[in-house]
Design a protein around this motif. Structure first.
Motif, PDB file in Angstrom:
ATOM      1  N   ALA A  40      -3.847  10.773  -6.443  1.00  0.00           N
ATOM      2  CA  ALA A  40      -4.281   9.530  -5.790  1.00  0.00           C
ATOM      3  C   ALA A  40      -3.474   8.368  -6.375  1.00  0.00           C
ATOM      4  CB  ALA A  40      -5.778   9.313  -6.023  1.00  0.00           C
ATOM      5  N   ALA A  71       0.848  -1.177   0.000  1.00  0.00           N
ATOM      6  CA  ALA A  71       0.000   0.000   0.000  1.00  0.00           C
ATOM      7  C   ALA A  71       0.894   1.240   0.000  1.00  0.00           C
ATOM      8  CB  ALA A  71      -0.886   0.000   1.240  1.00  0.00           C
ATOM      9  N   ASN A  78     -12.913   8.011   6.167  1.00  0.00           N
ATOM     10  CA  ASN A  78     -11.597   8.038   5.525  1.00  0.00           C
ATOM     11  C   ASN A  78     -10.556   8.463   6.562  1.00  0.00           C
ATOM     12  OD1 ASN A  78      -9.326   8.251   3.929  1.00  0.00           O
ATOM     13  ND2 ASN A  78      -9.957  10.165   2.980  1.00  0.00           N
ATOM     14  N   SER A 106      -9.893   7.914  -0.013  1.00  0.00           N
ATOM     15  CA  SER A 106      -8.812   7.309   0.778  1.00  0.00           C
ATOM     16  C   SER A 106      -7.590   6.978  -0.075  1.00  0.00           C
ATOM     17  CB  SER A 106      -9.306   6.061   1.508  1.00  0.00           C
ATOM     18  OG  SER A 106      -9.792   5.111   0.585  1.00  0.00           O
ATOM     19  N   ASP A 107      -7.721   7.028  -1.406  1.00  0.00           N
ATOM     20  CA  ASP A 107      -6.587   6.806  -2.308  1.00  0.00           C
ATOM     21  C   ASP A 107      -5.766   8.084  -2.519  1.00  0.00           C
ATOM     22  OD1 ASP A 107      -7.204   4.068  -2.811  1.00  0.00           O
ATOM     23  OD2 ASP A 107      -8.699   4.683  -4.295  1.00  0.00           O
ATOM     24  N   LYS A 164      -3.426   3.841  -6.352  1.00  0.00           N
ATOM     25  CA  LYS A 164      -3.941   2.574  -5.859  1.00  0.00           C
ATOM     26  C   LYS A 164      -3.049   1.473  -6.382  1.00  0.00           C
ATOM     27  CE  LYS A 164      -7.602   2.063  -9.310  1.00  0.00           C
ATOM     28  NZ  LYS A 164      -9.026   1.845  -9.513  1.00  0.00           N
ATOM     29  N   TYR A 218     -11.570   5.137  -8.086  1.00  0.00           N
ATOM     30  CA  TYR A 218     -10.770   5.511  -6.916  1.00  0.00           C
ATOM     31  C   TYR A 218     -11.695   5.979  -5.797  1.00  0.00           C
ATOM     32  CZ  TYR A 218      -6.399   5.629  -9.629  1.00  0.00           C
ATOM     33  OH  TYR A 218      -5.315   5.300 -10.379  1.00  0.00           O
ATOM     34  N   LYS A 219     -11.095   6.124  -4.607  1.00  0.00           N
ATOM     35  CA  LYS A 219     -11.817   6.647  -3.440  1.00  0.00           C
ATOM     36  C   LYS A 219     -11.012   7.813  -2.861  1.00  0.00           C
ATOM     37  CE  LYS A 219     -11.359   2.614  -1.809  1.00  0.00           C
ATOM     38  NZ  LYS A 219     -11.148   1.466  -1.012  1.00  0.00           N
TER      39      LYS A 219
END
Length: 164
Positions: free
Chosen positions: A160, A23, A133, A96-97, A162, A93-94
């Motif tokens: 962002a 991550a 988040n 949090s990315d 991922k 995507y979110k």
């Protein structure tokens, strides 16, 4: 049979690679900091760079009459983050990315020539470091002389990543 074994071997390799995917490494600051020191994106991660986003009018059905059509710095910040969230989701995507923000803030009319840093942070805290988040981001915030139009108090770029 050879084909089945080959397919199973590929599937196993894909699962192993997925399980070993790293991550984004978010390097924290000590509390009460609400931003990161930095972030390290692992090799092979997909990175999405968003262009700077501006606020939408509070009520798009009404004509734009001036800065009041877009609201104060906090209101514009929330509008922009909602735009960013929608753009991210459209690409899978979110929020949090997001690992990096560059924020340009113009002087607020009621701040004596200074940017409304508190208003920006109040909006920011609704999207980062929350129950939904918990991630924070690396961030630069800069006061600028002006933005693309006289009604805008803030513009935000987001990056962002991922891991696939």
């Amino acid at each position: 049979m050879k084909t089945l074994i080959a397919v199973l071997g590929l599937a196993t390799a894909a699962l192993a690679a997925s399980a070993n995917a790293q991550a984004v490494n978010r390097i924290t600051n000590p509390p009460p900091a609400i931003i990161l020191s930095g972030a390290i994106v692992p090799p092979g991660a997909e990175i999405f760079h968003l262009s700077g986003q501006l606020a939408s009018p509070i009520d798009p059905s009404k004509p734009v009459t001036g800065p009041e059509s877009f609201g104060d710095t906090k209101t514009q910040t929330i509008s922009i983050f909602n735009k960013i969230k929608a753009i991210l989701e459209k690409q899978g995507y979110k929020m949090s990315d997001v690992f990096k923000l560059t924020v340009f803030v113009a002087a607020a009319p009621n701040m004596g020539g200074k940017m409304d840093f508190t208003g920006f942070n109040d909006g920011y805290k609704q999207f980062f470091g929350t129950a939904e988040n918990p991630n924070l981001v690396a961030r630069s915030t800069v006061q600028v002389a002006g933005l693309a139009g006289p009604n805008f108090l803030i513009e935000i770029e987001a990056t962002a990543a991922k891991v696939k």
